[in-house]
Scaffold this active site. Structure first.
Site, PDB file in Angstrom:
ATOM      1  N   GLU A   1       0.914  -8.555  -8.256  1.00 24.29           N
ATOM      2  CA  GLU A   1      -0.054  -7.482  -8.011  1.00 24.29           C
ATOM      3  C   GLU A   1      -0.368  -6.776  -9.331  1.00 24.29           C
ATOM      4  OE1 GLU A   1      -2.399  -6.123  -6.692  1.00 24.29           O
ATOM      5  OE2 GLU A   1      -1.907  -5.157  -4.808  1.00 24.29           O
ATOM      6  N   ASP A   2      -1.540  -6.156  -9.425  1.00 23.24           N
ATOM      7  CA  ASP A   2      -1.863  -5.399 -10.640  1.00 23.24           C
ATOM      8  C   ASP A   2      -1.148  -4.057 -10.670  1.00 23.24           C
ATOM      9  OD1 ASP A   2      -3.419  -4.361  -8.567  1.00 23.24           O
ATOM     10  OD2 ASP A   2      -5.290  -4.335  -9.684  1.00 23.24           O
TER      11      ASP A   2
ATOM     12  N   PHE B   1      -5.609   7.740 -12.540  1.00 22.44           N
ATOM     13  CA  PHE B   1      -6.309   6.474 -12.351  1.00 22.44           C
ATOM     14  C   PHE B   1      -6.440   5.747 -13.689  1.00 22.44           C
ATOM     15  CE2 PHE B   1      -9.808   3.647 -11.307  1.00 22.44           C
ATOM     16  CZ  PHE B   1      -9.416   3.219 -10.053  1.00 22.44           C
TER      17      PHE B   1
ATOM     18  N   LYS C   1       3.249   2.957  -9.705  1.00 20.32           N
ATOM     19  CA  LYS C   1       3.064   4.416  -9.694  1.00 20.32           C
ATOM     20  C   LYS C   1       4.080   5.002  -8.725  1.00 20.32           C
ATOM     21  CE  LYS C   1      -1.940   4.979 -10.471  1.00 20.32           C
ATOM     22  NZ  LYS C   1      -3.239   5.259  -9.824  1.00 20.32           N
TER      23      LYS C   1
ATOM     24  N   ASP D   1       0.282   1.488  -5.751  1.00 19.21           N
ATOM     25  CA  ASP D   1      -0.023   2.916  -5.667  1.00 19.21           C
ATOM     26  C   ASP D   1       0.661   3.481  -4.422  1.00 19.21           C
ATOM     27  OD1 ASP D   1      -1.134   5.417  -5.727  1.00 19.21           O
ATOM     28  OD2 ASP D   1      -3.210   4.771  -5.582  1.00 19.21           O
TER      29      ASP D   1
ATOM     30  N   ASP E   1      -9.843  -2.126 -12.155  1.00 17.26           N
ATOM     31  CA  ASP E   1     -11.258  -1.745 -12.183  1.00 17.26           C
ATOM     32  C   ASP E   1     -11.530  -0.357 -11.635  1.00 17.26           C
ATOM     33  OD1 ASP E   1     -10.621  -2.556  -9.444  1.00 17.26           O
ATOM     34  OD2 ASP E   1     -12.756  -2.279  -9.091  1.00 17.26           O
TER      35      ASP E   1
HETATM   36  P1  IMP Z   1      -1.929   0.627  -2.669  1.00 17.45           P
HETATM   37  O1  IMP Z   1      -2.168  -0.136  -1.406  1.00 17.45           O
HETATM   38  O2  IMP Z   1      -2.210   2.098  -2.486  1.00 17.45           O
HETATM   39  O3  IMP Z   1      -0.574   0.397  -3.274  1.00 17.45           O
HETATM   40  O4  IMP Z   1      -3.057   0.200  -3.670  1.00 17.45           O
HETATM   41  C1  IMP Z   1      -2.925  -0.846  -4.513  1.00 17.45           C
HETATM   42  C2  IMP Z   1      -4.277  -1.285  -5.004  1.00 17.45           C
HETATM   43  O5  IMP Z   1      -5.090  -0.157  -5.318  1.00 17.45           O
HETATM   44  C3  IMP Z   1      -4.154  -2.063  -6.290  1.00 17.45           C
HETATM   45  O6  IMP Z   1      -4.105  -3.424  -6.032  1.00 17.45           O
HETATM   46  C4  IMP Z   1      -5.411  -1.674  -7.038  1.00 17.45           C
HETATM   47  O7  IMP Z   1      -6.442  -2.574  -6.736  1.00 17.45           O
HETATM   48  C5  IMP Z   1      -5.780  -0.322  -6.524  1.00 17.45           C
HETATM   49  N1  IMP Z   1      -5.381   0.764  -7.446  1.00 17.45           N
HETATM   50  C6  IMP Z   1      -4.423   1.682  -7.270  1.00 17.45           C
HETATM   51  N2  IMP Z   1      -4.327   2.530  -8.308  1.00 17.45           N
HETATM   52  C7  IMP Z   1      -5.266   2.141  -9.183  1.00 17.45           C
HETATM   53  C8  IMP Z   1      -5.658   2.602 -10.510  1.00 17.45           C
HETATM   54  O8  IMP Z   1      -5.118   3.561 -11.091  1.00 17.45           O
HETATM   55  N3  IMP Z   1      -6.664   1.909 -11.097  1.00 17.45           N
HETATM   56  C9  IMP Z   1      -7.292   0.834 -10.519  1.00 17.45           C
HETATM   57  N4  IMP Z   1      -6.947   0.360  -9.307  1.00 17.45           N
HETATM   58  C10 IMP Z   1      -5.953   1.006  -8.641  1.00 17.45           C
HETATM   59 MG    MG Z   2      -5.897  -4.723  -6.352  1.00 12.46          MG
END
Ligand code: IMP
Ligand code: MG
Length: 175
Positions: free
Chosen positions: A99-100, A152, A131, A103, A159
């Site tokens: 995963e990138d 962010f 994070k 969050d 992106d």
């Molecule tokens: P989660 O489901 O909240 O953990 O979100 C994860 C996804 O949200 C990642 O795969 C990213 O695509 C996107 N994301 C979360 N934080 C950021 C950020 O700071 N910059 C860009 N994309 C983010």
């Molecule tokens: Mg993503």
């Protein structure tokens, strides 16, 4: 133009990223001990990190992708949606989910639940960024590149509404 590189504050430069990825690749190579591995990237954000990561892993590996979408602008919508499904059978295979950024952790928690139903031999999580202030995940992260704060970030695959993925470093957009 809004996407000019001069508007980006560099947070983690290319050299630091390359150094950390080499360490992760060495660790992954050791941990799987010659076993075949499916590296499963989460589209779209993980493709840049994954491209560099696989070149540091010395194992018989294959690459697969799943596509998910949950973001709109800088906010997670909370609903994870599969936009590209797996095209191979992962039963009895070692799978490393790449995963990138994690969050809230909802994307990974959802994907892990879905993938576990296919009964892989093992399923581990590797993320470029974490994070930790922002999430309360059910599954643990096995490999983590860098910990970042809640702000962010863009670049190196990440992106804002589809833009900035090609920046070779991780940065923040200046207002
Ligand atoms: P989660 O489901 O909240 O953990 O979100 C994860 C996804 O949200 C990642 O795969 C990213 O695509 C996107 N994301 C979360 N934080 C950021 C950020 O700071 N910059 C860009 N994309 C983010
Ligand atoms: Mg993503």
């Amino acid at each position: 133009m809004a996407t000019k590189r001069s508007n980006i504050h560099v947070m983690i430069d290319q050299q630091k990223i390359a150094h950390r990825i080499k360490q992760l690749g060495e660790q992954i190579t050791r941990d799987y001990n010659g076993e075949p591995l499916i590296v499963l990237g989460v589209l779209k954000g993980a493709f840049v990190f994954m491209a560099d990561l696989i070149r540091t892993i010395d194992l018989p590996l294959t690459c697969e992708f799943v596509g998910v979408s949950s973001y709109s602008g800088t906010q997670s919508t909370g609903n994870v949606r599969i936009t590209h499904d797996l095209t191979v059978d992962i039963q009895d295979k070692h799978v490393l989910l790449v995963e990138d950024i994690i969050d809230s952790g909802r994307t990974i928690d959802y994907l892990v639940d879905v993938l576990k139903a296919s009964r892989p031999k093992s399923l581990k999580i590797c993320t470029f960024l974490d994070k930790p202030e922002a999430h309360d995940m059910r599954h643990k992260v096995d490999y983590n590149g860098f910990v970042v704060s809640k702000e962010f970030v863009v670049g190196y695959g990440l992106d804002l509404d589809g833009l900035y993925r090609g920046l070779p470093y991780l940065g923040q957009i200046r207002d």
